[in-house]
Design an enzyme around this catalytic site. Structure first.
Site, short mmCIF file in Angstrom:
data_model
loop_
_atom_site.label_atom_id
_atom_site.label_comp_id
_atom_site.label_asym_id
_atom_site.label_seq_id
_atom_site.Cartn_x
_atom_site.Cartn_y
_atom_site.Cartn_z
N ASP A 1 1.13 -1.22 -0.01
CA ASP A 1 0.16 -0.12 -0.15
C ASP A 1 0.68 1.28 0.23
OD1 ASP A 1 0.75 0.15 2.67
OD2 ASP A 1 -1.08 -1.34 3.25
N LYS B 1 -4.45 3.05 -0.66
CA LYS B 1 -5.79 3.97 -0.49
C LYS B 1 -5.35 5.25 -1.32
CE LYS B 1 -7.32 2.59 3.81
NZ LYS B 1 -7.18 3.45 5.41
N GLY C 1 3.25 -0.76 6.08
CA GLY C 1 3.81 0.65 6.45
C GLY C 1 4.17 0.17 7.84
N GLY C 2 5.36 0.40 8.51
CA GLY C 2 5.70 0.51 9.53
C GLY C 2 5.85 -1.28 10.20
N ASP C 3 4.82 -1.63 11.21
CA ASP C 3 4.84 -2.76 11.68
C ASP C 3 3.54 -3.01 11.37
OD1 ASP C 3 6.19 -4.49 14.62
OD2 ASP C 3 3.53 -4.06 14.37
N ALA D 1 6.50 3.63 13.39
CA ALA D 1 6.78 4.86 12.97
C ALA D 1 7.46 5.26 13.71
CB ALA D 1 5.66 5.76 11.96
N MET E 1 -1.75 9.04 12.82
CA MET E 1 -2.95 9.49 12.11
C MET E 1 -3.42 10.68 12.51
SD MET E 1 -4.29 5.70 11.31
CE MET E 1 -4.14 5.01 12.73
N1 SAH Z 1 1.52 0.77 10.89
C1 SAH Z 1 1.95 1.66 11.18
C2 SAH Z 1 1.53 3.05 11.27
C3 SAH Z 1 0.04 2.80 9.98
S1 SAH Z 1 -0.97 4.17 10.67
C4 SAH Z 1 3.62 1.16 11.66
O1 SAH Z 1 3.96 0.63 12.88
O2 SAH Z 1 4.26 2.90 11.41
C5 SAH Z 1 -0.44 4.98 9.61
C6 SAH Z 1 0.09 6.66 10.03
O3 SAH Z 1 1.72 6.30 10.67
C7 SAH Z 1 0.51 7.71 9.64
O4 SAH Z 1 -1.23 8.76 9.58
C8 SAH Z 1 1.35 8.39 10.07
O5 SAH Z 1 0.77 9.06 11.81
C9 SAH Z 1 2.28 7.64 10.90
N2 SAH Z 1 3.01 7.34 10.22
C10 SAH Z 1 3.46 5.70 8.95
N3 SAH Z 1 4.58 6.10 8.32
C11 SAH Z 1 5.28 7.58 8.51
C12 SAH Z 1 6.04 8.27 8.01
N4 SAH Z 1 7.19 7.58 8.23
N5 SAH Z 1 6.39 9.74 8.57
C13 SAH Z 1 5.46 10.21 10.02
N6 SAH Z 1 4.28 9.20 10.18
C14 SAH Z 1 4.16 7.76 9.83
#
Ligand code: SAH
Length: 466
Positions: A258, A280, A311-313, A342, A393
């Site tokens: 995504d 999205k 993204g992230g975890d 993040a 978010m």
């Molecule tokens: N699973 C992801 C979070 C998904 S929710 C994780 O563990 O990081 C999506 C939100 O994560 C975004 O709205 C933002 O607040 C944050 N986010 C994700 N990547 C980011 C980045 N590179 N820089 C700043 N905020 C980020």
């Protein structure tokens, strides 16, 4: 080839090291790991070698090297292999000359011209062992190649070989056709079996193996078992993905990704892997969450290995568990690979910690965007907690967050940070206060993805960022 690569059994065989320094200790370590009886000749020992001695791994002859010393070892202790690793050229030469005369293979450390054998760089996943040699031309190059292989091959790889070894006979009995057996092993070694075995989840691994044995012995055909990897791809910088994530990504047939996943990571998949965007776009959802989960199930049922990059975890505001639940319902094997969330990535790249002994002993990860019907954020509890607060978010609802915290007595002057596109080359870090939070977001036209951090701990940045 300059050298014949062979693996020699030196278990319980006498081997000799001349020298007591760090290099000698490293060579001794290889002999010890291979089960040799190691003798060290050296007037003194440095720390690392002393450690071998205290562990009872070596016998020490505290004298300088000499022919008389060698005679004193006795015929039954005549070494099968000798390594000389001293700083003294004359000693190394004498060891070399002696071994040549006696017909004992010898290695003088770092001097290829005085070596009957050379020691490769080793990736040790016993019983799987990989040896890398440049024929003595560039040990550093060999070490770099070793480092790449280390990253590529999971640390529990030896366990996999262990399970395979144990089942060799059983499989041979159950599947008699050579071709069918080959198909069986090839299919098995590309299935979830590998990761279970590597992780030491032996019962689960054996279950997959047994199912496949039954399948082949009944139908004569191996059946690829589909599976899903929910992989945390990190917050932006592609280098922040884990080794495991990369490895599973590279064995996948289909990649679902995504918006938040770095394009460089999607590029790391196999060239022939199918890539499907499920993020999205603006406000229109390309695929609803339920459809994404269903798509994974359908693909896995076709025998595909599916990498779902998040993204992230995957388990932190990633809805990973919802996807996993449907996989469980459908009996599809899956792996969850954690990623750098993040909060961890953005704070590190912005130059401040999330906890600090002086400022904050705890962290809260909070969603700034609740679905309808979900419980509201408990600002009262947050205000009391002393937590560093990280809002995911939260940009759209920043005014609400700000008002909620201020209403529960938090100070307008409390430091706040807004990190936009954290860990990417476009990262923007805005340092402000709780009182100025909304105003700063408006003025600076902050765009998602952005993270809001509130807490005293942000002050540490002044000490860390010049
Ligand atoms: N699973 C992801 C979070 C998904 S929710 C994780 O563990 O990081 C999506 C939100 O994560 C975004 O709205 C933002 O607040 C944050 N986010 C994700 N990547 C980011 C980045 N590179 N820089 C700043 N905020 C980020």
């Amino acid at each position: 080839m300059d050298y014949l690569p062979i693996f020699v059994d030196i278990k319980n065989k006498p081997c000799l090291i001349v020298g007591g320094g760090a290099v000698a200790a490293r060579k001794a370590d290889l002999f010890i790991k291979s089960g040799a009886e190691v003798t060290v000749i050296s007037p003194d020992l440095k720390t690392e070698m002393k450690r071998h001695l205290s562990l009872g791994d070596i016998a020490w002859h505290p004298h300088p090297f000499s022919e008389a010393e060698m005679q004193a070892l006795g015929q039954e202790n005549r070494p099968h292999y000798v390594i000389s690793a001293t700083d003294e050229e004359t000693v190394n030469q004498a060891v070399y000359a002696y071994c040549q005369r006696e017909g004992i293979p010898v290695n003088v450390a770092d001097q290829t011209e005085y070596c009957d054998f050379i020691l490769p760089a080793i990736v040790d996943r016993s019983p799987v062992t990989i040896a890398v040699s440049t024929g003595g031309r560039s040990p550093i190059l060999a070490r770099l190649m070793k480092a790449r292989l280390e990253a590529l091959i999971p640390s529990g790889f030896g366990r996999l070989a262990g399970v395979l070894g144990r089942y060799r006979k059983t499989v041979k009995t159950a599947i008699s056709g050579t071709e069918q057996r080959k198909a069986f092993w090839e299919t098995l070694l590309q299935s979830a079996f590998v990761d279970k075995a590597v992780q030491g989840r032996i019962v689960e691994a054996e279950r997959i193996l047994q199912t496949q044995i039954d399948q082949v012995s009944k139908t004569g055909q191996a059946l690829p078992t589909g599976e899903v990897y929910l992989i945390g791809a990190g917050p932006g910088d592609p280098d922040l993905m884990t080794f495991k994530g990369l490895r599973l990504l590279q064995q996948a047939d289909v990649i679902l990704y995504d918006r938040l996943v770095a394009p460089e990571i999607v590029e790391m998949a196999r060239r022939e892997a199918e890539r499907i965007y499920v993020g999205k776009k603006d406000k229109e959802h390309t695929l609803a969450q339920g459809d994404i989960s269903q798509l994974m199930v359908d693909l896995a049922k076709q025998g595909k290995r599916v990498a779902r990059l998040k993204g992230g975890d995957p388990y932190i505001f990633g809805r990973g568990a919802e996807e996993a639940e449907l996989l469980v319902e459908n009996d599809i094997p899956f792996e969850v690979v954690p990623g750098i969330t993040a909060a961890a990535g953005c704070s590190a790249y912005a130059g401040f910690p999330l906890t600090h002994r002086e400022f904050s002993q705890s962290v809260s990860l909070i969603t700034g965007h609740q679905k309808e019907g979900e419980s509201e954020v408990d600002y009262g509890r947050l205000a009391e907690s002393g937590d560093t607060m990280v809002f995911y978010m939260g940009v759209k609802n920043a005014a609400k967050i700000q008002a909620g915290l201020l209403a529960h007595g938090m100070s307008e002057s409390l430091p706040a940070a807004i990190i936009e596109k954290g860990t990417t080359p476009e990262q923007r870090t805005l340092i402000t206060t709780l009182g100025e939070l909304t105003e700063t977001i408006k003025r600076q036209k902050v765009k998602p993805p952005a993270l809001l951090v509130v807490g005293e701990v942000i002050k540490v940045r002044e000490r860390l960022v010049k």
